[in-house]
Design a protein around this motif. Structure first.
Motif, PDB file in Angstrom:
ATOM      1  N   LEU A  25       0.865  -1.163   0.000  1.00 37.60           N
ATOM      2  CA  LEU A  25       0.000   0.000   0.000  1.00 37.60           C
ATOM      3  C   LEU A  25       0.902   1.214   0.000  1.00 37.60           C
ATOM      4  O   LEU A  25       2.116   1.087  -0.015  1.00 37.60           O
ATOM      5  CB  LEU A  25      -0.987  -0.023   1.167  1.00 37.60           C
ATOM      6  N   ARG A  26       0.297   2.392  -0.032  1.00 39.09           N
ATOM      7  CA  ARG A  26       1.066   3.631  -0.048  1.00 39.09           C
ATOM      8  C   ARG A  26       0.842   4.354   1.269  1.00 39.09           C
ATOM      9  O   ARG A  26      -0.257   4.368   1.805  1.00 39.09           O
ATOM     10  CB  ARG A  26       0.610   4.528  -1.204  1.00 39.09           C
ATOM     11  N   ARG A  27       1.931   4.957   1.782  1.00 35.55           N
ATOM     12  CA  ARG A  27       1.832   5.754   3.010  1.00 35.55           C
ATOM     13  C   ARG A  27       2.406   7.139   2.733  1.00 35.55           C
ATOM     14  O   ARG A  27       3.441   7.292   2.106  1.00 35.55           O
ATOM     15  CB  ARG A  27       2.571   5.104   4.166  1.00 35.55           C
ATOM     16  N   CYS A  28       1.696   8.136   3.259  1.00 34.69           N
ATOM     17  CA  CYS A  28       2.086   9.529   3.097  1.00 34.69           C
ATOM     18  C   CYS A  28       3.043   9.936   4.219  1.00 34.69           C
ATOM     19  O   CYS A  28       2.729   9.744   5.397  1.00 34.69           O
ATOM     20  CB  CYS A  28       0.836  10.411   3.118  1.00 34.69           C
ATOM     21  N   ALA A  29       4.194  10.494   3.846  1.00 36.63           N
ATOM     22  CA  ALA A  29       5.147  10.963   4.852  1.00 36.63           C
ATOM     23  C   ALA A  29       4.674  12.271   5.485  1.00 36.63           C
ATOM     24  O   ALA A  29       5.035  12.572   6.623  1.00 36.63           O
ATOM     25  CB  ALA A  29       6.526  11.156   4.225  1.00 36.63           C
ATOM     26  N   ALA A  30       3.846  13.035   4.789  1.00 40.72           N
ATOM     27  CA  ALA A  30       3.392  14.326   5.309  1.00 40.72           C
ATOM     28  C   ALA A  30       2.342  14.164   6.407  1.00 40.72           C
ATOM     29  O   ALA A  30       2.446  14.784   7.467  1.00 40.72           O
ATOM     30  CB  ALA A  30       2.844  15.188   4.181  1.00 40.72           C
ATOM     31  N   CYS A  31       1.328  13.311   6.190  1.00 42.37           N
ATOM     32  CA  CYS A  31       0.264  13.172   7.197  1.00 42.37           C
ATOM     33  C   CYS A  31       0.280  11.812   7.897  1.00 42.37           C
ATOM     34  O   CYS A  31      -0.443  11.611   8.865  1.00 42.37           O
ATOM     35  CB  CYS A  31      -1.112  13.434   6.581  1.00 42.37           C
ATOM     36  N   GLY A  32       1.080  10.883   7.395  1.00 35.78           N
ATOM     37  CA  GLY A  32       1.236   9.588   8.048  1.00 35.78           C
ATOM     38  C   GLY A  32       0.174   8.561   7.714  1.00 35.78           C
ATOM     39  O   GLY A  32       0.238   7.430   8.196  1.00 35.78           O
ATOM     40  N   ALA A  34      -2.029   5.820   5.555  1.00 35.52           N
ATOM     41  CA  ALA A  34      -1.881   4.848   4.476  1.00 35.52           C
ATOM     42  C   ALA A  34      -3.121   4.900   3.598  1.00 35.52           C
ATOM     43  O   ALA A  34      -4.212   5.237   4.070  1.00 35.52           O
ATOM     44  CB  ALA A  34      -1.707   3.449   5.056  1.00 35.52           C
ATOM     45  N   HIS A  35      -2.951   4.554   2.317  1.00 39.98           N
ATOM     46  CA  HIS A  35      -4.107   4.496   1.418  1.00 39.98           C
ATOM     47  C   HIS A  35      -3.958   3.348   0.425  1.00 39.98           C
ATOM     48  O   HIS A  35      -2.884   2.847   0.166  1.00 39.98           O
ATOM     49  CB  HIS A  35      -4.337   5.828   0.703  1.00 39.98           C
ATOM     50  N   HIS A  36      -5.113   2.945  -0.052  1.00 43.02           N
ATOM     51  CA  HIS A  36      -5.191   1.921  -1.084  1.00 43.02           C
ATOM     52  C   HIS A  36      -6.478   2.204  -1.843  1.00 43.02           C
ATOM     53  O   HIS A  36      -7.494   2.511  -1.220  1.00 43.02           O
ATOM     54  CB  HIS A  36      -5.262   0.515  -0.481  1.00 43.02           C
ATOM     55  N   TYR A  37      -6.504   2.253  -3.056  1.00 47.16           N
ATOM     56  CA  TYR A  37      -5.665   1.796  -4.129  1.00 47.16           C
ATOM     57  C   TYR A  37      -4.474   2.742  -4.283  1.00 47.16           C
ATOM     58  O   TYR A  37      -4.568   3.900  -3.905  1.00 47.16           O
ATOM     59  CB  TYR A  37      -6.471   1.713  -5.449  1.00 47.16           C
TER      60      TYR A  37
END
Length: 137
Positions: A25-32, A34-37
Motif C-alpha cells: 500500500l502507499r503511506r504519506c510521509a506528510a500526514c502519516g 496509508a491508502h489503497h488503491y
C-alpha cells in the motif's frame, strides 16, 4: 475484457510484490496515513511525498455480496463468488474477493488474511484475495 490488470511503470512495484506474496500500500510521509488503491499523491492531504509500504496482510471483513451472475469473463466461470470490502490492519479499505469461506460463515469483523491467486492466460499476474485468518499459534 480480462481480470488481469494493466501493469504500468507506477503500478509495477505493486504487482511485482504481489508476485512475491506481499501486499503493498502507499503511506504519506506528510500526514502519516496509508491508502489503497495506490496513487501518486495522498488522497487525504494531497502531498506527493508518498512511498510503497509492505502491508501486514491482515484485514477484517467490512461488507460483502455473493455474486451469482456475472457475464464478464472470467467471472462467469467462478459464480458464485464473494465480492467484498475489507478493512486492512493499516487502515485503508480495499475491494477484493473472499475465498475459502462458506457463505454461512461470513460475518462483519471476521478476521482475514491475504493470499494471491494467479490470473491471466499465463497465470503470471498474482491478484490479492482474502481468506479466513489461520491460527499462527
Amino acid at each position: 475484457m480480462t481480470a488481469v490488470p494493466d501493469v504500468d511503470a507506477f503500478t509495477r512495484p505493486y504487482w511485482e510484490a504481489a508476485g512475491e506474496g506481499r501486499l503493498l500500500l502507499r503511506r504519506c510521509a506528510a500526514c502519516g496515513r496509508a491508502h489503497h488503491y495506490p496513487r501518486e499523491f495522498c488522497p487525504f492531504c494531497w502531498s506527493e511525498d508518498v512511498a510503497w509500504e509492505t502491508a501486514s496482510g491482515r484485514a477484517t471483513l467490512y461488507t460483502w455480496s455473493v455474486v451469482h451472475r456475472n457475464d464478464l469473463p472470467p467471472f462467469g466461470e467462478r459464480v458464485p463468488y464473494v465480492a467484498a470490502v475489507v478493512d486492512l490492519a493499516e487502515g485503508p479499505r480495499m475491494m477484493t474477493e473472499v475465498v475459502d469461506a462458506p457463505e454461512a460463515d461470513l460475518r462483519i469483523g471476521m478476521e482475514l488474511e491475504v493470499g494471491f491467486r494467479p490470473e491471466g492466460p499465463e497465470g503470471d499476474v498474482m491478484v490479492p484475495v482474502f481468506g479466513p485468518r489461520r491460527s499462527h499459534g
